[in-house]
Design a protein around this motif. Structure first.
Motif, PDB file in Angstrom:
ATOM      1  N   LYS A   2       0.787  -1.227   0.000  1.00  0.00           N
ATOM      2  CA  LYS A   2       0.000   0.000   0.000  1.00  0.00           C
ATOM      3  C   LYS A   2       0.821   1.280   0.000  1.00  0.00           C
ATOM      4  CE  LYS A   2      -0.596   0.537   5.010  1.00  0.00           C
ATOM      5  NZ  LYS A   2      -1.565   0.685   6.105  1.00  0.00           N
ATOM      6  N   PHE A   3       2.103   1.207   0.280  1.00  0.00           N
ATOM      7  CA  PHE A   3       2.874   2.422   0.465  1.00  0.00           C
ATOM      8  C   PHE A   3       3.489   2.944  -0.834  1.00  0.00           C
ATOM      9  CE2 PHE A   3       3.124   0.379   4.680  1.00  0.00           C
ATOM     10  CZ  PHE A   3       2.592   1.398   5.450  1.00  0.00           C
ATOM     11  N   GLY A   4       3.466   4.246  -0.999  1.00  0.00           N
ATOM     12  CA  GLY A   4       4.293   4.920  -1.980  1.00  0.00           C
ATOM     13  C   GLY A   4       3.901   4.786  -3.436  1.00  0.00           C
ATOM     14  N   PHE A   5       4.743   5.390  -4.285  1.00  0.00           N
ATOM     15  CA  PHE A   5       4.577   5.386  -5.732  1.00  0.00           C
ATOM     16  C   PHE A   5       5.662   4.511  -6.354  1.00  0.00           C
ATOM     17  CE2 PHE A   5       2.989   9.494  -4.260  1.00  0.00           C
ATOM     18  CZ  PHE A   5       1.780   9.633  -4.950  1.00  0.00           C
ATOM     19  N   SER A   6       5.267   3.662  -7.278  1.00  0.00           N
ATOM     20  CA  SER A   6       6.205   2.749  -7.916  1.00  0.00           C
ATOM     21  C   SER A   6       7.143   3.495  -8.861  1.00  0.00           C
ATOM     22  CB  SER A   6       5.444   1.675  -8.695  1.00  0.00           C
ATOM     23  OG  SER A   6       6.316   0.953  -9.543  1.00  0.00           O
ATOM     24  N   ILE A   7       8.440   3.257  -8.721  1.00  0.00           N
ATOM     25  CA  ILE A   7       9.406   3.795  -9.679  1.00  0.00           C
ATOM     26  C   ILE A   7       9.273   3.061 -11.004  1.00  0.00           C
ATOM     27  CG2 ILE A   7      11.870   4.011 -10.196  1.00  0.00           C
ATOM     28  CD1 ILE A   7      12.385   4.410  -7.230  1.00  0.00           C
ATOM     29  N   THR A   8       9.108   1.752 -10.930  1.00  0.00           N
ATOM     30  CA  THR A   8       9.065   0.923 -12.136  1.00  0.00           C
ATOM     31  C   THR A   8       7.920   1.299 -13.058  1.00  0.00           C
ATOM     32  OG1 THR A   8      10.034  -0.907 -10.881  1.00  0.00           O
ATOM     33  CG2 THR A   8       8.982  -1.444 -12.990  1.00  0.00           C
ATOM     34  N   SER A   9       6.740   1.542 -12.482  1.00  0.00           N
ATOM     35  CA  SER A   9       5.560   1.830 -13.308  1.00  0.00           C
ATOM     36  C   SER A   9       5.548   3.247 -13.863  1.00  0.00           C
ATOM     37  CB  SER A   9       4.289   1.616 -12.477  1.00  0.00           C
ATOM     38  OG  SER A   9       4.165   2.637 -11.494  1.00  0.00           O
TER      39      SER A   9
END
Length: 470
Positions: free
Chosen positions: A206-213
């Motif tokens: 649930k945490f944070g924003f994905s770098i990969t996406s």
């Protein structure tokens, strides 16, 4: 090798977990599991901060959390000295590990900042007189009123965790004319070597924003596009109970690559970056934690190398130790109520030592399958070691405090048992299950014991029960 679901005694050929060795002397402390002032006196009683725990229990009762103030402060200073003084990093104490007004004041006095992740934790910080500019505010679902309060108080940084939160914060700054200093929490796709539920940097959580996406880059772009939002930088946290810097190395590489991309594509150089916390402690003899000095040296080298490879200047770094400061500083003392020997399959037997606490004051064994140690705290014993299980008094078979530990074979009702390493998350995650009353937190130093969080009473328990109001 996986443990049998019913415990070590049911596994073929098992004699307890492989790391648990039969002690030569059950009276001796494994010193690195305990706070720095803890020792046994000539009577075999455990003394912490110059206070004999027999005297502490006689005055304050049990169960009780016993917090070694000198040890807590020394651990806070060690992180400050290693990271802030030597490396120029900011050190934020992660209040979720354990927070009360007294501890918040200690943190400020030792030169650290404070990280909070709820309105309640923020209230404790403000009540303690912490400068809001030295507070970081986390949380994956901060409400509009919570964000408005943080803005009104002038909280030093708000760690945004979703696109909705960026929208809420942008609307608030537009309405109020205030500015918000923002960090963007990112997930670096690194899964720390820890329990599944406390590894927080892999993608499916649930945490944070994905770098990969690409969500992390888009979040930064939206923050920069919002008038009144000031981008401080990126925030990453890879998990908890981590013993080396390998996970931080991979995370730093990915987060710094995103930092470099922000500079090159958006023309903005964020001034800061936070690599989180999660530094491990020794709960049992199988744990080998690092030191603040070694962590600082390794993490500084990692950041310097990655920035050099990317051709960028290093941002101002910060970290968030919580468990590593609070955890070893506290032990929990219990009184033994019953001792029961149970016959198991195959002729094995298990001894259950029941104490006057349990999962209401330490849920981590049940929740995370965590391992703890224990010692007889009230007397010396010449009895041989007995492999026992320390359990609580709640109506759950999973109400286990210490899964396996060698205690003296003459352990009996009325004895005191102490469990080290309970300063982080035990009081914070405590509950009133079975309508239990939460134990007090008693700070000890130089032979003096003082209550910093009092024991709950039945009046506290009934205060919110509207049917009980007279």
């Amino acid at each position: 090798m996986h443990a049998h679901e019913a415990g070590w005694a049911h596994a073929q050929g098992a004699r307890g977990p492989s790391w648990l060795q039969v002690p030569e002397d059950t009276n001796a402390l494994v010193q690195h599991l305990w706070s720095s002032t803890a020792h046994k006196n000539d009577d075999g009683a455990l003394v912490v901060g110059g206070v004999d725990l027999r005297d502490l229990v006689a005055e304050h009762g049990s169960a009780a959390y016993v917090l070694d103030e000198a040890d807590f402060r020394a651990r806070a200073r060690a992180f400050r000295d290693a990271f802030s003084d030597q490396a120029g990093w900011d050190v934020y104490y992660a209040g979720k590990a354990f927070l009360c007004t007294t501890v918040a004041r200690w943190i400020v006095e030792e030169g650290l900042c404070l990280d909070v992740c709820s309105n309640g934790e923020l209230s404790v910080a403000i009540r303690a007189g912490v400068d809001p500019a030295r507070i970081g505010y986390h949380g994956n679902n901060k409400t509009v009123p919570e964000l408005a309060r943080a803005l009104d108080l002038g909280v030093g940084r708000i760690v945004v965790d979703s696109f909705h939160e960026i929208e809420r914060l942008a609307a608030l700054v537009e309405q109020t004319g205030k500015r918000a200093r923002v960090m963007v929490r990112v997930t670096a796709g690194v899964e720390a070597h820890t329990h599944e539920f406390i590894a927080t940097a892999h993608e499916d959580q649930k945490f944070g924003f994905s770098i990969t996406s690409g969500d992390a880059f888009e979040a930064v772009r939206r923050v920069l596009a919002a008038p009144g939002l000031e981008l401080l930088g990126l925030h990453s946290h890879i998990g908890s109970q981590i013993f080396d810097s390998a996970g931080f190395e991979v995370a730093a590489r990915r987060v710094l690559a995103l930092h470099a991309r922000i500079i090159s594509e958006l023309g903005v150089e964020p001034p800061e970056m936070d690599l989180g916390g999660g530094f491990g402690i020794a709960y049992t003899t199988q744990d080998d934690p690092s030191t603040p000095e070694r962590l600082a040296a390794e993490m500084l080298a990692i950041v310097a190398r990655e920035c050099s490879d990317l051709g960028i200047a290093a941002p101002r770094l910060s970290i968030e130790p919580g468990r590593a400061i609070a955890g070893p500083s506290t032990c929990t003392v219990y009184e033994v109520g019953t001792v029961k020997e149970v016959a198991l399959d195959g002729g094995a037997r298990r001894t259950y030592v029941s104490v006057d606490g349990g999962m209401s004051d330490n849920i981590r064994t049940a929740l995370y399958d965590a391992d703890y140690s224990a010692t007889l705290a009230s007397r010396r014993s010449d009895a041989p070691p007995l492999l026992a299980r320390v359990v609580g008094r709640h109506c759950e078979s999973g109400d286990i405090v210490v899964k396996d530990e060698f205690l003296p074979a003459d352990i009996a009702p009325g004895d005191l048992v102490a469990v080290p390493g309970t300063g982080a998350y035990c009081r914070s995650m405590s509950s009133n299950y079975n309508h239990a009353l939460r134990p007090p937190v008693i700070a000890v130093r130089d032979g003096v014991a003082r209550i910093i969080v009092r024991r709950e009473t039945e009046d506290d328990l009934l205060a919110t029960d509207m049917g009980a109001v007279q």
